[in-house]
Design a protein around this motif. Structure first.
Motif, PDB file in Angstrom:
ATOM      1  N   VAL A 168      -5.868  -3.519  -3.354  1.00 44.79           N
ATOM      2  CA  VAL A 168      -6.566  -3.628  -2.072  1.00 44.79           C
ATOM      3  C   VAL A 168      -7.205  -2.283  -1.774  1.00 44.79           C
ATOM      4  O   VAL A 168      -6.510  -1.262  -1.679  1.00 44.79           O
ATOM      5  N   VAL A 169      -8.514  -2.266  -1.627  1.00 49.76           N
ATOM      6  CA  VAL A 169      -9.236  -1.027  -1.345  1.00 49.76           C
ATOM      7  C   VAL A 169      -9.507  -0.963   0.151  1.00 49.76           C
ATOM      8  O   VAL A 169     -10.359  -1.669   0.679  1.00 49.76           O
ATOM      9  N   GLY A 170      -8.749  -0.132   0.830  1.00 48.29           N
ATOM     10  CA  GLY A 170      -8.896   0.003   2.283  1.00 48.29           C
ATOM     11  C   GLY A 170      -7.634  -0.448   2.983  1.00 48.29           C
ATOM     12  O   GLY A 170      -7.103  -1.524   2.689  1.00 48.29           O
ATOM     13  N   HIS A 171      -7.156   0.388   3.908  1.00 49.12           N
ATOM     14  CA  HIS A 171      -5.960   0.031   4.655  1.00 49.12           C
ATOM     15  C   HIS A 171      -6.240   0.113   6.154  1.00 49.12           C
ATOM     16  O   HIS A 171      -5.612   0.850   6.905  1.00 49.12           O
ATOM     17  N   GLY A 172      -7.243  -0.666   6.564  1.00 50.38           N
ATOM     18  CA  GLY A 172      -7.495  -0.835   7.980  1.00 50.38           C
ATOM     19  C   GLY A 172      -6.706  -2.033   8.480  1.00 50.38           C
ATOM     20  O   GLY A 172      -5.746  -2.483   7.850  1.00 50.38           O
ATOM     21  N   MET A 173      -7.109  -2.572   9.622  1.00 54.12           N
ATOM     22  CA  MET A 173      -6.372  -3.686  10.206  1.00 54.12           C
ATOM     23  C   MET A 173      -6.407  -4.916   9.292  1.00 54.12           C
ATOM     24  O   MET A 173      -5.392  -5.589   9.088  1.00 54.12           O
ATOM     25  N   VAL A 174      -7.577  -5.212   8.728  1.00 55.28           N
ATOM     26  CA  VAL A 174      -7.699  -6.407   7.887  1.00 55.28           C
ATOM     27  C   VAL A 174      -6.998  -6.202   6.549  1.00 55.28           C
ATOM     28  O   VAL A 174      -6.297  -7.096   6.046  1.00 55.28           O
ATOM     29  N   GLY A 175      -7.163  -5.019   5.952  1.00 58.92           N
ATOM     30  CA  GLY A 175      -6.493  -4.749   4.682  1.00 58.92           C
ATOM     31  C   GLY A 175      -4.982  -4.867   4.821  1.00 58.92           C
ATOM     32  O   GLY A 175      -4.304  -5.435   3.952  1.00 58.92           O
ATOM     33  N   HIS A 176      -4.465  -4.336   5.936  1.00 61.31           N
ATOM     34  CA  HIS A 176      -3.007  -4.416   6.111  1.00 61.31           C
ATOM     35  C   HIS A 176      -2.569  -5.852   6.379  1.00 61.31           C
ATOM     36  O   HIS A 176      -1.507  -6.276   5.916  1.00 61.31           O
ATOM     37  N   ARG A 177      -3.394  -6.577   7.113  1.00 59.17           N
ATOM     38  CA  ARG A 177      -3.035  -7.973   7.377  1.00 59.17           C
ATOM     39  C   ARG A 177      -2.956  -8.761   6.069  1.00 59.17           C
ATOM     40  O   ARG A 177      -2.081  -9.618   5.891  1.00 59.17           O
ATOM     41  N   LEU A 178      -3.844  -8.455   5.145  1.00 64.26           N
ATOM     42  CA  LEU A 178      -3.816  -9.132   3.855  1.00 64.26           C
ATOM     43  C   LEU A 178      -2.513  -8.835   3.118  1.00 64.26           C
ATOM     44  O   LEU A 178      -1.910  -9.730   2.506  1.00 64.26           O
ATOM     45  N   VAL A 179      -2.062  -7.578   3.193  1.00 64.35           N
ATOM     46  CA  VAL A 179      -0.800  -7.228   2.529  1.00 64.35           C
ATOM     47  C   VAL A 179       0.364  -7.958   3.201  1.00 64.35           C
ATOM     48  O   VAL A 179       1.279  -8.453   2.534  1.00 64.35           O
ATOM     49  N   GLU A 180       0.328  -8.016   4.540  1.00 68.48           N
ATOM     50  CA  GLU A 180       1.385  -8.747   5.246  1.00 68.48           C
ATOM     51  C   GLU A 180       1.423 -10.212   4.810  1.00 68.48           C
ATOM     52  O   GLU A 180       2.495 -10.790   4.567  1.00 68.48           O
ATOM     53  N   LEU A 181       0.233 -10.816   4.706  1.00 69.14           N
ATOM     54  CA  LEU A 181       0.173 -12.217   4.293  1.00 69.14           C
ATOM     55  C   LEU A 181       0.663 -12.396   2.860  1.00 69.14           C
ATOM     56  O   LEU A 181       1.278 -13.416   2.526  1.00 69.14           O
ATOM     57  N   ALA A 182       0.386 -11.403   2.016  1.00 74.73           N
ATOM     58  CA  ALA A 182       0.852 -11.480   0.631  1.00 74.73           C
ATOM     59  C   ALA A 182       2.369 -11.553   0.578  1.00 74.73           C
ATOM     60  O   ALA A 182       2.948 -12.240  -0.267  1.00 74.73           O
ATOM     61  N   VAL A 183       3.012 -10.858   1.525  1.00 72.43           N
ATOM     62  CA  VAL A 183       4.475 -10.896   1.590  1.00 72.43           C
ATOM     63  C   VAL A 183       4.948 -12.182   2.234  1.00 72.43           C
ATOM     64  O   VAL A 183       5.821 -12.888   1.708  1.00 72.43           O
ATOM     65  N   GLU A 184       4.338 -12.502   3.397  1.00 73.07           N
ATOM     66  CA  GLU A 184       4.796 -13.650   4.178  1.00 73.07           C
ATOM     67  C   GLU A 184       4.609 -14.971   3.432  1.00 73.07           C
ATOM     68  O   GLU A 184       5.459 -15.872   3.539  1.00 73.07           O
ATOM     69  N   ARG A 185       3.534 -15.113   2.694  1.00 76.91           N
ATOM     70  CA  ARG A 185       3.213 -16.404   2.086  1.00 76.91           C
ATOM     71  C   ARG A 185       3.646 -16.508   0.624  1.00 76.91           C
ATOM     72  O   ARG A 185       3.272 -17.434  -0.071  1.00 76.91           O
ATOM     73  N   GLY A 186       4.376 -15.496   0.146  1.00 77.63           N
ATOM     74  CA  GLY A 186       5.013 -15.646  -1.153  1.00 77.63           C
ATOM     75  C   GLY A 186       4.226 -15.147  -2.332  1.00 77.63           C
ATOM     76  O   GLY A 186       4.600 -15.417  -3.484  1.00 77.63           O
ATOM     77  N   LEU A 187       3.133 -14.402  -2.088  1.00 78.60           N
ATOM     78  CA  LEU A 187       2.366 -13.894  -3.227  1.00 78.60           C
ATOM     79  C   LEU A 187       3.202 -12.899  -4.042  1.00 78.60           C
ATOM     80  O   LEU A 187       3.129 -12.888  -5.282  1.00 78.60           O
ATOM     81  N   ILE A 188       3.977 -12.078  -3.341  1.00 79.03           N
ATOM     82  CA  ILE A 188       4.838 -11.118  -4.030  1.00 79.03           C
ATOM     83  C   ILE A 188       5.880 -11.870  -4.865  1.00 79.03           C
ATOM     84  O   ILE A 188       6.115 -11.557  -6.042  1.00 79.03           O
ATOM     85  N   ALA A 189       6.479 -12.865  -4.229  1.00 78.69           N
ATOM     86  CA  ALA A 189       7.499 -13.640  -4.951  1.00 78.69           C
ATOM     87  C   ALA A 189       6.890 -14.418  -6.110  1.00 78.69           C
ATOM     88  O   ALA A 189       7.598 -14.793  -7.059  1.00 78.69           O
ATOM     89  N   ASP A 190       5.584 -14.657  -6.050  1.00 70.88           N
ATOM     90  CA  ASP A 190       4.894 -15.397  -7.109  1.00 70.88           C
ATOM     91  C   ASP A 190       4.519 -14.500  -8.291  1.00 70.88           C
ATOM     92  O   ASP A 190       3.812 -14.949  -9.205  1.00 70.88           O
ATOM     93  N   GLY A 191       4.946 -13.247  -8.251  1.00 70.90           N
ATOM     94  CA  GLY A 191       4.729 -12.385  -9.420  1.00 70.90           C
ATOM     95  C   GLY A 191       3.626 -11.361  -9.267  1.00 70.90           C
ATOM     96  O   GLY A 191       3.161 -10.818 -10.264  1.00 70.90           O
ATOM     97  N   TRP A 192       3.208 -11.071  -8.016  1.00 74.98           N
ATOM     98  CA  TRP A 192       2.140 -10.089  -7.820  1.00 74.98           C
ATOM     99  C   TRP A 192       2.714  -8.773  -7.282  1.00 74.98           C
ATOM    100  O   TRP A 192       3.581  -8.783  -6.423  1.00 74.98           O
TER     101      TRP A 192
END
Length: 850
Positions: free
Chosen positions: A8-32
């Motif tokens: 993720v290039v950029g850690h503004g409000m939207v960039g951070h929200r994307l990271v939060e969603l990656a955690v909340e919706r299981g992207l991390i658990a899916d192997g990312w």
């Protein structure tokens, strides 16, 4: 399983929200694994609330990253290390520090840059943009030596910037190219209403002004316009819009839109495989979206696609609600009535500074949009209704007109359909919020916010969320939560009981045992008040000092120009000539403005921080003490002269008033408390307008409780009749202490009594008949307060360490704040207006002529 890498290039409000969603919706658990490159040296912060930084909100408090979030082994945040190049063929990025990272998917969330009009002189010293925390620090530094400032741009950010300059004490002018302020959000009439409100705050407005160039004229800048007189200012802030930060994408060969922005499809994918763009750097659904909510939607789409879903971004709600410079402004739906056949309903009250326009369908059955200026209280309900299939309940005019009692518009949360979008920032519908309660087990607003995300960004929908949660809980037969804030699940009364029963005497222990997080400006002062109520300790010692609000923090009332007022106690309004002379000499020696208050004492205005100790030294040496005008505590006991001097008086009201004021002085309470004692039924002390009112009778005293002035004046109710002095004082003791024990935060006595089941009769049963067996405890608590009271200013003067906090500048304790200036008016000082302040940038140099 081989793990994949998302960069993720950029850690503004939207960039951070994307990271939060990656955690909340299981992207991390899916192997990312997720690697985030931030251009700034600090993690993502609330850019929407940036202006609050000038009002004391710290960078830590603005942070969007909760403690420990990036401790997850699959997350890697790289601060101050922006990506400088992308190789879409090799599928790598290279950062400024030289790190090369391979990616399986790449998301550009580089945001935008501030637009600076390409006019001569737009760059250089004393010219700023308003975009980051570093920008704000530069503006504040420059403002310390400036008197005037201009903001180019009269939109959302422009007015935020103007508010910042105003709060820094600058005479501020807003320059807008369009014929009205906020031209995108409001119509002509709304713009006029907004302009009047802004100008009433002392901010100058120039609309229809095209800046042609900015010239340097010695120490100042001259703004030259296409028409009209030039404007001389000390600094200029550009807040005229944003431009997508797509430079990195362009250099990587990605397609960009004609007007800028990384061109993406409805999956938010750019022109290279596995490369996405979200937020203000992206051109999605045909445009760049300048609000955070569409960026959050796009982030959700990207995460969904990475999980194999088919999410799509096809557009977003551009509704806006903000409090700009203290002025409510909202715009939603079809605000400009472009829908064919649309009808407009307008309510304008220029005296009150309110403008409301609603746009309805041609058959007046459906709400399409609206504009609210000056009063946006109806926005949380009206916005979800706009554009929905729900018919307008009742007469459409009821949505815009105040009812005869001056209450809110006649529509509530129950009128909304389940599909109505309640939180546009997180795209949360009424149905989702209701389901979080009925199916998800949420039992308070904090839980619903945590579950759905509603109300966690701009917060404008929190009131509606609260109403929906309460309605759903009522339907389930569940009692609504009275949690004080998100850091404590307990109400103020419950917290008070916990502190009292467990003998907790520190914030740290209370937070660790019964709270979470770091606290906020709601729970910190509340806990400080509870601790002070129970042990009468010095309110600024140790960590308690960090809990206090602005006034308690300096044991004085902060005024609009940054100075403080000093109010010595004058019990019952009785003052000796000696004390009057001391007050007069102090005011004269320190150059203070003096005024008689409504509580029969003397207020001295214009004291600088470092002057507070020497002023109080003189007052304390003369036998006076703090009047606690700064605290949520007893303020005054107003009295008439009573039977001692008045030929109508039937009791000694002055003596009783003095005894009451000395008895209850310094008792910290949920809100300020006022009392009055009148010597006869003529009521010269206006006792019935106080929280506790006492009126003399031929045989004793009548006691009234629950009165107050202010926004909703209310007469106190008769509580006891013809009682002797001991009974009177004992009853006040118990009512006052029960109020301290059980009232909510900032709840005056009137609503406290009204909130009781049984109201006044219940209160009488508790404190007179002892129906709950509490009277002995209440008596003991009051006795302890009376016995342990100590004057805060006398205690401060006796301790050099306590005195150390009273300086304007920590690194220059003997230097007064140079921005404070006064002018004389009617023989006294008053704060200088911006155009009256002297230049404090440096000495005036003599002009030497050869």
């Amino acid at each position: 399983m081989t793990r994949r890498t998302l960069v993720v290039v950029g850690h503004g409000m939207v960039g951070h929200r994307l990271v939060e969603l990656a955690v909340e919706r299981g992207l991390i658990a899916d192997g990312w694994d997720v690697v985030v490159h931030a251009a700034e040296p600090v993690p993502a912060y609330d850019r929407v609330g940036l202006s609050s930084w000038f009002r004391g909100t710290t960078a830590d408090e603005l942070s969007l990253v909760r403690d420990g979030f990036f401790d997850h082994p699959a997350l890697d945040l790289r601060l101050d290390d922006s990506v400088v190049s992308i190789d879409v063929d090799a599928r790598t990025v290279t950062s400024r520090s030289g790190h090369v990272t391979a990616y399986d998917a790449l998301v550009l969330a580089t945001g935008s840059t501030a637009f600076v009009p390409p006019v001569p002189g737009a760059t250089g010293a004393h010219r700023f943009v308003y975009r980051t925390l570093e920008d704000l620090e530069r503006i504040r530094a420059a403002a310390s030596g400036a008197r005037t400032g201009a903001v180019v741009g009269g939109g959302l950010l422009g007015l935020e910037a103007a508010d910042a300059l105003r709060s820094l004490g600058l005479d501020t002018t807003v320059v807008e190219f369009a014929p009205r302020l906020m031209p995108v959000q409001v119509d002509e009439a709304g713009g006029q209403a907004l302009r009047r409100l802004v100008e009433e705050l002392g901010v100058h407005v120039r609309t229809g002004a095209s800046t042609q160039r900015i010239e340097e004229t010695g120490d100042t800048l001259r703004m030259v316009f296409a028409e009209g007189e030039p404007l001389e200012v000390d600094l200029v802030v550009f807040s005229a819009g944003i431009r997508p930060d797509d430079a990195l994408a362009r250099s990587a060969g990605l397609q960009v839109a004609e007007r800028g922005g990384v061109l993406v499809d409805d999956a938010c994918m750019a022109s290279a495989s596995d490369v996405y763009a979200v937020g203000e750097c992206a051109s999605a659904a045909g445009r760049c979206w300048g609000l955070v909510a569409p960026g959050y939607d796009q982030a959700a789409v990207v995460v969904d696609r990475l999980l194999g879903g088919d999410g799509a971004f096809t557009g977003a709600d551009m509704s806006t609600k903000l409090k700009l410079m203290g002025i409510d402004v909202a715009s939603f739906g079809d605000a400009h009535a472009v829908t064919p056949g649309a009808l407009e309903l307008v309510w304008a009250d220029p005296v009150a500074g309110v403008y409301k326009k609603l746009v309805v369908s041609d058959d007046a059955r459906h709400l399409l949009g609206g504009i609210l200026v000056g009063d946006a209280s109806a926005y949380p309900v009206l916005r979800p209704l706009a554009g929905s299939d729900a018919a307008i309940p009742g007469n459409p005019a009821d949505l815009v007109l105040p009812d005869r009692a001056g209450g809110p518009v006649g529509v509530g949360a129950a009128a909304l359909p389940g599909s109505a979008q309640v939180c546009s920032c997180r795209d949360v519908s009424k149905g989702e919020i209701c389901a979080a309660v009925t199916d998800g087990g949420c039992r308070d607003v904090a839980a619903v916010k945590g579950c759905t995300g509603a109300g966690t960004v701009c917060g404008s929908c929190v009131g509606l969320v609260k109403e929906l949660v309460a309605t759903e809980l009522d339907g389930l037969g569940v009692t609504s939560s009275n949690a004080l804030c998100e850091h404590f699940d307990l109400s103020r009364a419950e917290l008070f009981e916990v502190v009292r029963v467990k003998d907790i005497r520190s914030w740290s222990r209370l937070l660790s045992e019964h709270g979470r997080g770091r606290g906020c400006d709601i729970c910190k002062p509340t806990v400080a008040s509870i601790l002070a109520s129970l042990d009468n300790g010095y309110v600024l010692d140790g960590e308690r000092g960090t809990l206090q609000d602005t006034n308690d923090h300096m044991l004085a009332n902060l005024q609009k120009d940054g100075t403080y007022s000093v109010v010595p106690r004058i019990p019952g309004g009785e003052v000796t000539p000696e004390h009057l002379i001391v007050i007069g000499r102090v005011a004269k020696d320190f150059g203070l403005y003096t005024k008689i208050t409504g509580g029969q004492r003397i207020d001295m205005f214009g004291a600088r921080v470092e002057q507070l100790p020497p002023i109080w030294k003189r007052l304390v040496d003369a036998g006076m003490e703090s009047g606690h005008a700064y605290g949520k505590s007893l303020r005054t006991v107003k009295s008439c002269v009573g039977q001692t001097w008045c030929r109508f008086g039937v009791q000694d009201s002055t003596t009783l008033a003095i005894e009451l004021e000395l008895r209850y002085r310094g008792l910290r309470s949920p809100h300020k408390v006022k009392m009055g004692v009148s010597g006869c039924a003529r009521e010269c002390a206006e006792a019935r307008s106080k929280d506790f009112g006492v009126i003399a009778t031929e045989s004793g005293w009548n006691l009234y409780v629950g009165g107050n002035g202010g926004f909703r004046p209310r007469h106190a109710d008769l509580f006891l009749q013809d009682v002797d002095t001991d009974t009177l004082v004992r009853t006040i003791d118990r009512v006052l202490m029960l109020y301290v024990f059980t009232a909510d935060r900032l709840q005056r006595t009137a609503p406290w009594i009204e909130s009781m089941d049984g109201g006044l009769e219940h209160l009488r049963a508790v404190v007179v008949d002892d129906s709950l067996g509490l009277c002995a405890e209440l008596d003991e608590a009051m006795a302890r307060h009376v016995e342990t009271y100590s004057d805060e200013w006398a205690d401060t003067l006796a301790d050099p360490e306590r005195l150390a906090r009273f300086t304007s500048f920590v690194n220059a304790p003997d230097v007064p704040d140079p921005s404070i200036a006064f002018v004389e008016e009617r023989g006294q000082i008053r704060p200088a207006r911006p155009d009256e302040k002297p230049l404090v940038a440096g000495p005036v140099l003599e002009v030497v002529r050869s």
